[in-house]
Design an enzyme around this catalytic site. Sequence first.
Site, PDB file in Angstrom:
ATOM      1  N   ALA A  46      30.495   3.804  21.753  1.00 45.76           N
ATOM      2  CA  ALA A  46      29.505   3.100  20.930  1.00 45.76           C
ATOM      3  C   ALA A  46      28.506   2.304  21.756  1.00 45.76           C
ATOM      4  CB  ALA A  46      30.225   2.164  19.950  1.00 45.76           C
ATOM      5  N   ARG A  61      23.814   5.269  24.839  1.00 48.08           N
ATOM      6  CA  ARG A  61      22.600   5.579  24.084  1.00 48.08           C
ATOM      7  C   ARG A  61      22.898   6.439  22.862  1.00 48.08           C
ATOM      8  NH1 ARG A  61      19.294   7.398  29.371  1.00 48.08           N
ATOM      9  NH2 ARG A  61      21.383   8.209  29.758  1.00 48.08           N
ATOM     10  N   ARG A 119      33.822   1.446  26.499  1.00 50.96           N
ATOM     11  CA  ARG A 119      34.763   1.476  27.613  1.00 50.96           C
ATOM     12  C   ARG A 119      35.270   0.059  27.907  1.00 50.96           C
ATOM     13  NH1 ARG A 119      29.755   1.031  29.614  1.00 50.96           N
ATOM     14  NH2 ARG A 119      29.427  -0.304  31.439  1.00 50.96           N
ATOM     15  N   GLY A 128      31.068  15.635  21.475  1.00 50.08           N
ATOM     16  CA  GLY A 128      29.735  15.945  21.968  1.00 50.08           C
ATOM     17  C   GLY A 128      29.580  15.609  23.438  1.00 50.08           C
ATOM     18  N   ALA A 140      30.945  20.743  20.774  1.00 51.97           N
ATOM     19  CA  ALA A 140      29.626  21.334  21.006  1.00 51.97           C
ATOM     20  C   ALA A 140      28.971  20.663  22.191  1.00 51.97           C
ATOM     21  CB  ALA A 140      28.742  21.175  19.764  1.00 51.97           C
ATOM     22  N   ALA A 141      28.383  21.463  23.069  1.00 55.97           N
ATOM     23  CA  ALA A 141      27.630  20.895  24.182  1.00 55.97           C
ATOM     24  C   ALA A 141      26.374  20.197  23.685  1.00 55.97           C
ATOM     25  CB  ALA A 141      27.262  21.993  25.176  1.00 55.97           C
ATOM     26  N   ASN A 142      25.931  20.577  22.499  1.00 53.59           N
ATOM     27  CA  ASN A 142      24.742  19.978  21.883  1.00 53.59           C
ATOM     28  C   ASN A 142      24.959  20.021  20.376  1.00 53.59           C
ATOM     29  OD1 ASN A 142      22.059  19.754  20.664  1.00 53.59           O
ATOM     30  ND2 ASN A 142      21.250  19.999  22.728  1.00 53.59           N
ATOM     31  N   THR A 143      24.917  18.882  19.723  1.00 55.21           N
ATOM     32  CA  THR A 143      25.192  18.822  18.286  1.00 55.21           C
ATOM     33  C   THR A 143      23.936  18.959  17.428  1.00 55.21           C
ATOM     34  OG1 THR A 143      25.120  16.401  18.386  1.00 55.21           O
ATOM     35  CG2 THR A 143      27.296  17.456  18.551  1.00 55.21           C
ATOM     36  N   HIS A 174      15.578  17.334  31.470  1.00 51.99           N
ATOM     37  CA  HIS A 174      16.200  16.136  30.922  1.00 51.99           C
ATOM     38  C   HIS A 174      15.751  14.893  31.689  1.00 51.99           C
ATOM     39  CE1 HIS A 174      18.946  18.969  28.918  1.00 51.99           C
ATOM     40  NE2 HIS A 174      19.221  17.966  28.095  1.00 51.99           N
ATOM     41  N   LYS A 179      20.334  11.749  33.701  1.00 50.87           N
ATOM     42  CA  LYS A 179      21.368  12.744  33.413  1.00 50.87           C
ATOM     43  C   LYS A 179      22.075  13.144  34.698  1.00 50.87           C
ATOM     44  CE  LYS A 179      22.233  17.019  30.844  1.00 50.87           C
ATOM     45  NZ  LYS A 179      23.315  16.380  30.073  1.00 50.87           N
TER      46      LYS A 179
END
Length: 260
Positions: free
Chosen positions: A9, A12, A35, A90, A114-117, A146, A150
Amino acid sequence: MIRIGILGAGGRMGQALLAAAAASPGLTLAGGIDRAGGDAIGAVVGGITIGDDAAALAHICDVLIDFTVPAALAGNLAAARAAACAIVIGTTGLEPEHHTAIDAAAAAIAVVQAANTSLGIAVTAALVRRAAAALADWDIEIAELHHRMKVDAPSGTALALGQAAAAGRGVALADVAVRSRDGITGPRVDGSIGFASLRGGSAAGDHIVLFAGEGERIEIVHRAENRDIFARGALTAAAWVTGKPAGRYTMDDVLGLHDR
């Protein structure tokens, strides 16, 4: 009301998910975790206080949404299994051992990974799969852009699009992928799928799949304008997976794309 818990949470994507979940009819935000030692712990967002105990959160949720880091995945899966709670994953940058852990968890609970939702990326992958099957002798190249922060390359989405292309041709991506080129590399190997990664600025994510034939080209392009698209897709997946039997699912399952 479907009770949603956000893992990661403080990040980003986590922040985008918190905002989207709070505004989504039919969903209620049960809680979020950051974390250990994270700056978001103790913050109140959407009426809930961010904590750091995934196991406790799982017990008050119908679905967890995980946008953390690969190192946290095993603990998050264990928390979901102990609470018999579904989970949407994700997190990117996963290695084979992470997928093995997901498979094991999916024997007991419902998992969407999923690698991308993004819903648009799911449709893009379906288009790539069909194009690769129809254009069997065309060259395929995948480029992605990106933001500068990243840490993994190629992106998980680029690799997923490569998997879609390879599936369309009935081959294993590992056997045909070319993930770097430098110096005198010789002519292109027939049937290979190339990848190029660009990093810079604040780009949320651009992906281009190029099909190059003799005298013509097709480009299938998806551009992410902000992270809200990933949050909306993850919440769509969370609503869909609620009440589903144990198993490993994809965004194709969520959108019913397998037979299209």
